[in-house]
Design a protein around this motif. Structure first.
Motif, mmCIF file in Angstrom:
data_model
loop_
_atom_site.group_PDB
_atom_site.id
_atom_site.type_symbol
_atom_site.label_atom_id
_atom_site.label_comp_id
_atom_site.label_asym_id
_atom_site.label_seq_id
_atom_site.Cartn_x
_atom_site.Cartn_y
_atom_site.Cartn_z
ATOM 1 N N VAL A 1 -9.864 22.841 -3.578
ATOM 2 C CA VAL A 1 -9.825 22.551 -5.016
ATOM 3 C C VAL A 1 -8.460 22.902 -5.588
ATOM 4 N N PHE A 2 -7.915 24.051 -5.187
ATOM 5 C CA PHE A 2 -6.581 24.450 -5.657
ATOM 6 C C PHE A 2 -5.528 23.420 -5.237
ATOM 7 N N ALA A 3 -5.598 22.988 -3.985
ATOM 8 C CA ALA A 3 -4.628 22.014 -3.482
ATOM 9 C C ALA A 3 -4.742 20.675 -4.201
ATOM 10 N N LEU A 4 -5.963 20.241 -4.498
ATOM 11 C CA LEU A 4 -6.158 18.967 -5.193
ATOM 12 C C LEU A 4 -5.581 19.013 -6.608
ATOM 13 N N VAL A 5 -5.763 20.130 -7.294
ATOM 14 C CA VAL A 5 -5.241 20.258 -8.657
ATOM 15 C C VAL A 5 -3.713 20.234 -8.642
ATOM 16 N N VAL A 6 -3.107 20.960 -7.720
ATOM 17 C CA VAL A 6 -1.648 20.991 -7.628
ATOM 18 C C VAL A 6 -1.115 19.636 -7.201
ATOM 19 N N GLN A 7 -1.791 18.993 -6.266
ATOM 20 C CA GLN A 7 -1.356 17.675 -5.802
ATOM 21 C C GLN A 7 -1.418 16.640 -6.918
ATOM 22 N N ALA A 8 -2.344 16.809 -7.839
ATOM 23 C CA ALA A 8 -2.472 15.872 -8.964
ATOM 24 C C ALA A 8 -1.377 16.067 -10.004
ATOM 25 N N GLY A 9 -0.540 17.089 -9.844
ATOM 26 C CA GLY A 9 0.576 17.306 -10.753
ATOM 27 C C GLY A 9 0.336 18.349 -11.822
ATOM 28 N N TYR A 10 -0.793 19.030 -11.780
ATOM 29 C CA TYR A 10 -1.080 20.059 -12.781
ATOM 30 C C TYR A 10 -0.440 21.392 -12.396
ATOM 31 N N ASP A 11 -0.369 22.278 -13.371
ATOM 32 C CA ASP A 11 0.211 23.594 -13.110
ATOM 33 C C ASP A 11 -0.648 24.351 -12.102
ATOM 34 N N PRO A 12 -0.028 25.012 -11.132
ATOM 35 C CA PRO A 12 -0.806 25.763 -10.132
ATOM 36 C C PRO A 12 -1.715 26.823 -10.744
ATOM 37 N N PHE A 13 -1.352 27.336 -11.927
ATOM 38 C CA PHE A 13 -2.220 28.332 -12.567
ATOM 39 C C PHE A 13 -3.578 27.730 -12.907
#
Length: 351
Positions: free
Chosen positions: A113-125
């Motif tokens: 889930v963390f990787a998908l959010v970051v891959q989508a361009g959102y802030d890692p936080f």
């Protein structure tokens, strides 16, 4: 009366403080030194530290050239936070009298889930928040199966581990996610960078250990965990919601596994579908080596944290000492068995 006593050479009676009265009531000598009381009260953690020192000394004698280099210890510190984030919550769930074997798949799911959010361009936080929420939900699901569906924690969590891992493999088809831009973000510098050559994740993990140790030993929730693990029927009669306490411990394991999943991704800037699989044995070994008894009611956060370092060092230490990597599994099993024997022999002394 006081003047008469003083004239006769007699001194007034010395007031007894609460600690002295307690130790006298327990049959212990009132003049026992603080050092001896500390060693007695923290026997599991001290024993775990002694094992660590002896192991490091043996490795150093085996190959002084390798074990005198900082890079050897730095390599262990890089992966240590992943183990610590899981081991500390496991102490809670083992103390309450249960076991959770689903955390490896929860690590993989939260990291995904963390990787998908970051891959989508959102802030890692935002990815960290999403991963934590994922871990909490999965922990609550596992806890519901054990606490309210009355399933065996051993079987239910093992089944959940296989099911979650299967879902990951089905959806990703075994493909990893590379996060090339992750090291350039501010969030990574705060949670995954370095501080004077020391991985920042280690400092966050130590803070996590300190907070959890305070809750475990000083907070009401920690007291409830001990009481439920020691005697759930008596805890229920005292007004403690036994089911809720057990459920919270499983949710806590999910939280810790989520943090471990994020930490694992930040190490290599890549998420793998097998992420978390290799931490099942090291995490459980760390819990029991550190002094947490498998029969519930007894545990130590600091001791298990020391045990995490001991277990994490085995693989690097064995190879660095010149032995074959096949010895690693042998030492894992040997340490677990010896620690269980030690807890059984020492149970009456510190329970």
């Amino acid at each position: 009366m006081t003047d008469t006593a003083n004239r006769d050479g007699q001194s007034p009676a010395k007031a007894l403080d609460a600690d002295t009265v307690r130790r006298v009531a327990e049959g212990k000598h009132a003049d026992r030194s603080r050092l001896r009381r500390f060693l007695r009260d923290h026997r599991p953690a001290v024993g775990s530290f002694v094992v660590l020192v002896v192991m490091l000394a043996c490795f150093f004698v085996g190959n002084p050239e390798v074990f005198s280099q900082w890079n050897m210890y730095r390599a262990v510190l890089i992966g240590l936070p992943v183990v610590l984030f899981v081991v500390v919550p496991l102490v809670y769930v083992v103390t309450v009298g249960e076991i959770d074997l689903s955390f490896p798949a929860t690590i993989g799911m939260a990291g995904w889930v963390f990787a998908l959010v970051v891959q989508a361009g959102y802030d890692p936080f935002l990815g960290i928040i999403a991963a934590v929420m994922t871990g909490l939900v999965l922990g609550l699901c596992v806890g519901w199966l054990v606490v309210y569906a009355n399933l065996s924690s051993l079987i239910a969590t093992l089944g959940m581990n296989f099911m979650l891992r299967g879902l990951i493999q089905i959806n990703t088809e075994g493909k990893s996610i590379a996060l090339v831009g992750l090291p350039k973000t501010l969030t990574f510098q705060i949670f995954g960078g370095q501080f004077f050559g020391i991985p920042v994740q280690v400092l966050w993990a130590m803070l996590f250990v300190a907070i959890c140790s305070f809750i475990y030993n000083r907070h009401r929730f920690g007291v409830h965990v001990h009481m439920v693990g020691d005697n759930p029927d008596a805890a229920q009669q005292m007004g403690i919601n036994v089911k809720l306490v057990r459920l919270k411990t499983f949710a806590f394991v999910g939280l810790g596994a989520a943090l471990a999943g994020v930490a694992a991704v930040m190490i290599n800037y890549t998420w793998w579908p097998t992420s978390g699989d290799g931490y099942l044995l090291p995490a459980l070994a760390s819990v029991f080596v550190g002094g947490t008894a498998p029969w519930g009611g007894i545990g130590t956060i600091i001791g298990s944290a020391i045990g995490s370092f001991t277990v994490s060092f085995i693989q690097s230490g064995v190879v660095g000492a010149g032995l074959s990597g096949f010895y690693v599994q042998f030492f894992y099993g040997l340490i677990i068995i010896l620690s269980l024997l030690g807890h059984r022999w020492n149970q009456v002394r510190y329970r």
